[in-house]
Scaffold this motif. Structure first.
Motif, PDB file in Angstrom:
ATOM      1  N   GLN A   1      -1.599   2.939  -2.650  1.00  0.00           N
ATOM      2  CA  GLN A   1      -2.297   3.752  -2.337  1.00  0.00           C
ATOM      3  C   GLN A   1      -1.597   5.590  -1.735  1.00  0.00           C
ATOM      4  O   GLN A   1      -1.814   6.667  -1.698  1.00  0.00           O
ATOM      5  N   GLN A   2      -0.113   5.051  -1.266  1.00  0.00           N
ATOM      6  CA  GLN A   2       0.580   6.825  -0.883  1.00  0.00           C
ATOM      7  C   GLN A   2       1.953   6.052  -1.243  1.00  0.00           C
ATOM      8  O   GLN A   2       2.525   5.181  -1.359  1.00  0.00           O
TER       9      GLN A   2
ATOM     10  N   GLN B   1      -5.000   4.765  -7.976  1.00  0.00           N
ATOM     11  CA  GLN B   1      -5.366   4.371  -6.828  1.00  0.00           C
ATOM     12  C   GLN B   1      -4.232   4.832  -5.710  1.00  0.00           C
ATOM     13  O   GLN B   1      -4.968   5.127  -4.625  1.00  0.00           O
ATOM     14  N   LEU B   2      -3.124   5.570  -6.151  1.00  0.00           N
ATOM     15  CA  LEU B   2      -3.190   6.324  -5.414  1.00  0.00           C
ATOM     16  C   LEU B   2      -4.011   7.492  -4.500  1.00  0.00           C
ATOM     17  O   LEU B   2      -4.685   8.439  -5.735  1.00  0.00           O
ATOM     18  N   LEU B   3      -3.681   6.712  -3.169  1.00  0.00           N
ATOM     19  CA  LEU B   3      -4.797   8.278  -1.986  1.00  0.00           C
ATOM     20  C   LEU B   3      -4.092   9.282  -1.671  1.00  0.00           C
ATOM     21  O   LEU B   3      -3.970  10.495  -1.817  1.00  0.00           O
TER      22      LEU B   3
ATOM     23  N   LYS C   1       0.924  -1.157   0.049  1.00  0.00           N
ATOM     24  CA  LYS C   1       0.145   0.037   0.550  1.00  0.00           C
ATOM     25  C   LYS C   1       0.791   1.037   0.279  1.00  0.00           C
ATOM     26  O   LYS C   1       0.325   2.245  -0.059  1.00  0.00           O
TER      27      LYS C   1
ATOM     28  N   SER D   1      -3.049  -2.541  -5.086  1.00  0.00           N
ATOM     29  CA  SER D   1      -2.761  -2.117  -3.530  1.00  0.00           C
ATOM     30  C   SER D   1      -2.006  -0.556  -3.250  1.00  0.00           C
ATOM     31  O   SER D   1      -2.849  -0.750  -2.366  1.00  0.00           O
TER      32      SER D   1
ATOM     33  N   GLU E   1      -2.470  14.282   0.319  1.00  0.00           N
ATOM     34  CA  GLU E   1      -3.707  13.651   0.165  1.00  0.00           C
ATOM     35  C   GLU E   1      -4.182  14.295  -0.931  1.00  0.00           C
ATOM     36  O   GLU E   1      -3.741  15.062  -1.718  1.00  0.00           O
TER      37      GLU E   1
END
Length: 530
Positions: free
Chosen positions: A338-339, A367-369, A313, A336, A375
């Motif tokens: 995300q960061q 999918q990057l948050l 992630k 997966s 953010e």
């Protein structure tokens, strides 16, 4: 002349029986004893020491043409008298000294009959008993001691810091931690530990351990794999500032790892990362400050997801040698992720602005948050993807793309460079002809506007920013959102001309550029939110 172990035991007043291999401290410098014996023509007993800091030494273990021991550095060794060396203290002695508990040998008869003293001792013992975190960093701990008082004295320790001590081997460490039944976190940074012949024999000692730090421990990845059978349930492993330059596949070890920190090492081959790509629970991987420039997840075609790093992630690749967009394209294959943190790479300091680079990365990794600890808000993602679709629309058409879905077949080269483009076409529709942008060389000096941002009715001081006139209102809101910690959707922007300050013009179309609204250098943008 080397002295045998039996002879050393007879001289126990001068040196310990197990002197060779022991860690010592001398005048603030740490080293490992490699030799005990006589060095003619000088009289008396000498210790041959290999220093952690090679600048402390004088030779390589030889004296007047005779080799007494081997040393890894040509000037990393020297001979010292035993009385100058500290061989350290046992664990409980260090604990009591660190937390100011008096040893039994220091207690006088007068102290024993004092009620106040008895109360202080009882209070101190309760303090030790209740400790959940113990820090003995730099306290010269060398062993667990001969008695079994550790479990009785500090039974509730969950976190133990033994950094920068005189522990010589993993057996010394196991002798301590096996008596701390609740231990979950162990910090062993800046220790040089000899690996036992059968590491798995010590696994019971580390059976409850979840987190371990071995930073600055002069270890390789091969050393880590040798030791790994000792850590059956380890979830977090910190290995920064070591001698790790290659990776090998962990077989039946490290399978419970969730976090792995390999920062500040010498990894340069992205192919090495594939060796750890099938750790089933790995969620966080730190590779900052290495020498990586490329990576390839060859099991997946562009636009598809890889079977590697399935749980990952968070990825940090700051301060590497990444200069090509192909690296970012490959990260889109991680199902997966995300960061991402990728600051201070050549790619981030190319001819494009920092804001443009950010938008391109967001568009490329769906999918990057969070990107670089900031953010990615829905509005920012939408703007980045729309802009990407326009920016490369002409190239898409030239590569075989088409507004008609049945005829839309861009070539493999385009798909490899822009893996998400076809997805964006399905999401937003193909760009209209009037939207297509011709990529021009970035001449930012000719495009930058110096704008003052003011916040009517707010205590915030005005902010001055240089922004390209091609920047959309949506991107300006995204920038302000990160600065002000306010959702972009709540921001309302107007501007006033430097020459006509009493007239405000609404920036009412998020997809239009600053240039569209005829904003000029020196104008003021007014920022309001509810």
């Amino acid at each position: 002349m080397i002295i045998s172990t039996s002879d050393l035991c007879k001289m126990s007043d001068e040196v310990p029986c197990d002197t060779v291999g022991r860690r010592i401290l001398c005048a603030g410098e740490r080293g490992t004893v490699r030799f005990v014996g006589y060095v003619p023509p000088a009289s008396g007993l000498w210790l041959g020491v290999e220093w952690d800091n090679p600048e402390r030494g004088k030779h390589d273990g030889s004296h007047e043409g005779i080799r007494y021991f081997n040393c890894s550095h040509p000037t990393g060794a020297s001979f010292i008298r035993p009385k100058k060396a500290s061989f350290g203290v046992d664990f409980l002695t260090a604990v009591k000294k660190r937390y100011e508990i008096q040893e039994a040998s220091e207690i006088t008869e007068e102290m024993k009959i004092s009620n106040t003293f008895v109360e202080l001792v009882n209070g101190a013992e309760r303090q030790l008993y209740n400790l959940t975190e113990v820090s003995l960093r730099g306290c010269e701990v060398s062993s667990g001691g001969k008695d079994d008082d550790i479990q009785q004295t500090v039974p509730n320790v969950i976190l133990l810091d033994l950094s920068e001590n005189l522990l010589a081997s993993w057996r010394n460490v196991a002798d301590i931690v096996c008596r701390l039944k609740k231990l979950k976190v162990l910090i062993l940074s800046q220790n040089k530990l000899a690996i036992p012949e059968n590491p798995s024999s010590l696994a019971q000692a580390f059976a409850s351990l979840r987190e371990m730090a071995l930073n600055k421990a002069s270890i390789t990845w091969s050393n880590v794999l040798q030791c790994a059978p000792m850590w059956p349930v380890l979830e977090e492993l910190y290995l920064s500032d070591n001698e790790i330059c290659t990776l090998q596949k962990p077989i039946n070890v490290l399978q419970s790892l969730k976090l792995l920190d390999l920062g500040n090492n010498r990894l340069s081959d992205g192919g090495d990362l594939l060796e750890i790509a099938f750790l089933p629970r790995l969620e966080k991987l730190i590779l900052s400050n290495n020498q990586l420039s490329s990576v390839c997840f060859s099991d997946a075609q562009p636009g598809c997801k890889s079977a590697m790093f399935t749980s990952l992630k968070f990825l940090a690749v700051d301060k590497n040698h990444i200069s090509q967009w192909s690296f970012v394209n490959e990260l889109e294959k991680l199902q997966s992720l995300q960061q991402l943190s990728c600051l201070y790479n050549p790619l981030m300091t190319s001819e494009k602005s920092t804001e443009t680079i950010r938008q391109l990365i967001i568009a490329k990794i769906g999918q990057l948050l969070f990107l670089n600890k900031s953010e990615v808000l829905p509005d920012e993602r939408k703007g980045a993807e729309l802009d990407y679709r326009k920016l490369f629309g002409k190239e898409w058409l030239e590569a075989g793309g088409h507004w008609d879905e049945d005829k839309n077949h861009p070539n493999e080269s385009f798909i490899a460079q822009h893996p998400r483009f076809q997805f964006l076409i399905k999401k937003f529709g193909p760009p209209e002809e009037g939207e297509l942008k011709q990529q021009q060389p970035f001449a930012l000096k000719n495009q930058l506007l110096t704008l003052t941002f003011r916040f009517p009715g707010r205590p915030d001081a005005p902010i001055e920013k240089k922004l390209p006139n091609s920047m959309t209102v949506q991107k300006v809101k995204g920038l302000l959102s990160r600065l002000l910690k306010v959702p972009a959707t709540e921001l309302n922007l107007t501007y006033t001309r430097a020459k006509i300050e009493d007239k405000e013009v609404d920036l009412d179309n998020d997809l239009r550029s600053l240039k569209f609204f005829s904003i000029e250098d020196g104008d003021t943008v007014l920022v309001r939110w509810t």
